[in-house]
Design a protein around this motif. Sequence first.
Motif: not given
Length: 804
Positions: A390-408
């Motif tokens: 296996v090769s090393s990781l090849i990556q372009a861009g960043e993983v989006p963070d779509r997690q929401q913090v909710i006042a509950f």
Amino acid sequence: MKFTLDWLHDHLETDATLDMICDTLNRIGLEVEEVIDPAAKLAGFEVAEIIATEQHPDADRLKICTVQSGQGEQKLVCGAPNARAGLKGILANEGAVIPANGMVLGKAKIRGVESRGMMCSLAELELSEDHDGIIELPDTATIGTPAAEALGNHGFSVDPVIEIAITPNRPDCLGVRGIARDLAAAGLGILKADPVQAASSNFESDIKINVATPDCPVFAGRVVRGLTNGVSPDWLSARLQAIGQRPINTLVDITNYISFDRGRPLHVYDVTTLSGVVTARAGQAGEKFTALDDESYEIDENDCVIADDKSVLGFGGVMGGVASGASTTTTEVLVESAWFEPIAIANTGRRHGIDSDARYRFERGVDPQTVLSGLDQAVQMITELCGGEVSSLIQAGEVPDRQQVIAFDPARVKSLTGIDLTDDNIADILLRLGFDVTRQAEKWQVKAPSWRPDIHGSADLVEEVTRIYGLDNVPSVPLPSDANITQAIQTPEQTRTALARRVMAGSGLTEAVTWSFIAEPVALKFGGHPGLKLANPISSELSNMRPSLLPGLLQAAGRNVARGLSDFGLFEVGQVFTDATPGGQETVVAALRYGHAKPRDWSGKAEPLNLFSIKADALTLLAAYGVQAEALQVLRDAPDWYHPGQSGVLCRDPRTPLARFGALHPALLKDFDVAGPVMVCEIFPMAIPLPKKKPSRSKPVLSISPYQAVRRDFAFEVAADLPADKLIKAARGADKKLISNVTLFDAFTGVPGGQGALEAGMKSLAIEVTLSPMDATLTDAEIEAVADKVIQAVEKATGGKLRR
């Protein structure tokens, strides 16, 4: 979404039975659509060995096999090419039901030789599409072992398959691990630790990747070289086949497996087919490629594609291409793991008509955090099953963070559902579902997990707590009753609309629903306003708002006549439009009759329709609205689309028509290509004054005379152009207390110079007057007095004279 029971056990540690699992899935909102238990279908099947074979005397391709089973020896006829002595397979005994075709097996004679039972192929047991020969089990298989047990021990999937319905807001349950997570949160077991480990690399790859479109914010990959691709191991093929997936080769099967195991679509490219940088970018006009479904697609500029420096490799997140796909000769692959915007994927799939498992998941929302973990799982399985490094990781861009913090506010659980749970109970449920809960004095801060893109507010959190706690535990509370409600629920217009439908249907008419738009030439024929033309019509034939319901009914009648229907009636209740102002629309009831008032039968000839047939429909509805027929005037000034000599207008005040009726104009029928006559009416419910809320005086509901009614006939000679209702109205008004009814029973013009001849321009109208005394029986003198009043009233109102 389908999965097998043993697949679920890979992620969930539980002792629950199949029924308990299904009940829990239904309870937490993952509806079980079907449970397929192959083992149940294999009752009556067992392991048997062919101990001897001989040629069938009357068939070259058939053999007579002596079979040893748990029930002893028996002979059967077999046509399988691999039937031979020493072979162990699956025997269907008498009475067994063959899964593939539902045939109940019985004793039979085949070409004169008695056959008891049948040695089965995989296709006959619905375990695969292989029907070329009977199943061959290893020599270690024990004779008499039930088929389900033996097949399960030798790599065939006989585990129950569960199919659940996934609503669009639950993409996390498009993977078996997501389903296991929900079941564990519901208390049915323990979610096992994730066995996937971060991949270790052996070399640096020369392949470069890039992202050049916002539709793909992150694109990651690893190269695996020195691998051997081929047929997948039995366990992997069996799981895919059990859920309806066709095994292709090990590399492709691994990506399909992870798609169903984790809800993470992946793709593999044969490195030898790649040229230059692999890029996720927008498509370019004129590009095309052949996809894995062997269809050629022309690319749109709005498509997100994966391409190298030479050509397009596939639609990102939808389907890859044939040219770069992995085959059995592939030794080096680039494993792609990316995240795509759901709307972009949905639009590309719809635009090109592609339905794939990848599109199904990406357009609903794949967990962004599985970009790297899914890639690690893929290379881990590839090296285990195909070898390689296996090769090393090849990556372009960043993983989006779509997690929401909710006042509950946890108190919302009780306020919205009535469920009384402690704060600890609520927090425990959310934590088991993967939420990050920070408890504070006023409102909690709850962070939704990355795999739940459907969580946006506190109501969503309440829903999660409720479904895990159990909808069947939500208390049933009746709505509070309010005895002070006095206003009507329906408006007068709604009430009259509903009444119109009942009355017209009761008159034998069929309700029609037609377009609110009609062609401009048709609209103008029915008094359409030029300002009612649509700015963006559906078609040229639907360009204007309708000024009348009659065009739609007439077109519907034409279609029915063209199909051979001869006698029918239609009605419609809907809006018509008089101008472009906000108040320029009105609710109208329209009816149409075509054919005969009475069809031909043994009792006589057919009776054609006339304007009185349709007038009766209008009067029936007006009577239902409380309008008395004797209080109405009949005028002749109907619009131009009516026949001028066979139409009329019903009204109390000539300025406010309540209804129109009559035959449609022959020229209009010719334009619509309908052979007449066609009788129609239009009733205007909202033109009828609303009843007073508090009547000024009470009236008896029903008043019947206890005395004998008296009827007298009168014939008057009047001007030929005099409307009959003017005469009738005058006669009725002669004595309103005694005269209860006046009807016209004869109209006579006469022949000049003949018997009973009338003067030129005159006609005879004969009426019957009914007298209904309420106080005492009428004497002859009283009757004569009323008759004189009638004669005087008619002569005064009409200028006519009594015929002697």
